[in-house]
Write an enzyme that holds these catalytic residues in place. Structure first.
Site, PDB file in Angstrom:
ATOM      1  CB  SER A 142       5.459  38.653   2.723  1.00 54.36           C
ATOM      2  OG  SER A 142       6.195  39.727   2.161  1.00 54.36           O
ATOM      3  CE1 TYR A 155       9.135  37.690   6.536  1.00 57.73           C
ATOM      4  CE2 TYR A 155       9.242  38.847   4.436  1.00 57.73           C
ATOM      5  CZ  TYR A 155       8.591  38.586   5.634  1.00 57.73           C
ATOM      6  OH  TYR A 155       7.398  39.217   5.910  1.00 57.73           O
TER       7      TYR A 155
END
Ligand code: NAP
Length: 240
Positions: A142, A155
């Protein structure tokens, strides 16, 4: 890996919706047999239907990748059904709602690391040991790995770890004919991104955009395989 799938087998984690479903349909179009893994049976069945694969060429495995023994169990099922693996797509990912670190429950920290980092690494290890004639491992990271927003520190750390793992595995596995790449998308219009009036969803990437980047890895000759591919929306989805 230049040739269409034929008897080739791909495992796609998180194949029930969003990016994983888009990748599954592209690989099915290339005649891969597929193992589709996630926790929601109905969503995986719908992906199988969209792929148009008969049961002998598709395997659904219901699995929670936060469980430590899940990667071994998943490969046990693949070994039994297909007896080979050519492509691993580490796509399953999870993030809790954005939460300041000092309020983030410890269980959420463990789950984020387990699903986004531990499981992909364990699955890569299991896949690589079976890819005796080469293969491909694609990890969905990501843009948060490089520029995390407020409330997504864990995350972001897990995805940054996955990018670093990809770079190291790329070097280690290429001599075995195994291509290893990370896809690093900005915002993609999927269920992972909750409704938010400050976000213009029409500006986001689409799951098909990410699937196309994955196909670029699958189709690349081994010596031209990119170690990472970054994808950014053409317009900033953040309003104002
Ligand atoms: N959407 C974005 O903006 C974006 C941006 C950059 C990177 N990514 C990454 O792209 C990947 C795909 O995301 P997406 O946007 O397609 O998300 P999504 O629509 O929420 O789909 C996530 C998939 O992962 C599965 N999954 C989640 N937790 C799991 C678990 N514990 N065990 C097994 N499967 C699990 C889900 O199925 P079940 O819930 O049924 O298990 C679902 O099939 C993720 O790794 C995500 O981090 C997304």
């Amino acid at each position: 890996m230049n040739q269409p799938g034929n008897n080739r087998v791909a495992l796609i984690t998180g194949a029930g919706r969003g990016i994983g479903r888009a990748i599954a349909t592209e690989l099915a179009r290339r005649s891969f047999s597929l193992c589709l893994a996630a926790r929601s049976h109905d969503q995986l069945e719908e992906t199988r239907r969209l792929c148009g694969l008969e049961p002998s060429r598709s395997l659904i495995v219901l699995i929670d990748l936060a469980q430590a023994d899940a990667p071994q169990a998943l490969f046990g099922a693949i070994d039994g059904h297909f007896g080979r693996i050519d492509v691993l797509i580490n796509n399953a990912g999870w993030a809790p709602p954005r939460t300041p670190l000092k309020r983030l429950p410890y269980d959420d920290i463990a789950r984020v690391i387990a699903v986004n980092l531990h499981a992909p690494i364990a699955l890569a290890r299991l896949a690589a040991s079976r890819m005796e004639t080469g293969g491909a491992i694609v990890n969905l990271a990501s843009a948060a790995a490089h520029s995390a927003g407020h409330g997504e520190a864990v995350y972001a750390a897990a995805k940054a770890g996955l990018v670093t793992f990809t770079h190291a595995a790329f070097k280690e596995l290429r001599s075995l004919g195994i291509k290893t790449s990370a896809i690093i998308p900005g915002l993609v219009d999927t269920d992972l991104i909750p409704p938010n009036k400050r976000l213009d969803r029409t500006a986001m990437l689409q799951p098909a955009d990410v699937a196309q980047a994955v196909m670029n890895v699958i189709d690349a000759p081994a010596h031209l395989c990119p170690v990472e591919i970054s994808l950014e929306p053409q317009r900033d989805p953040m309003r104002g």
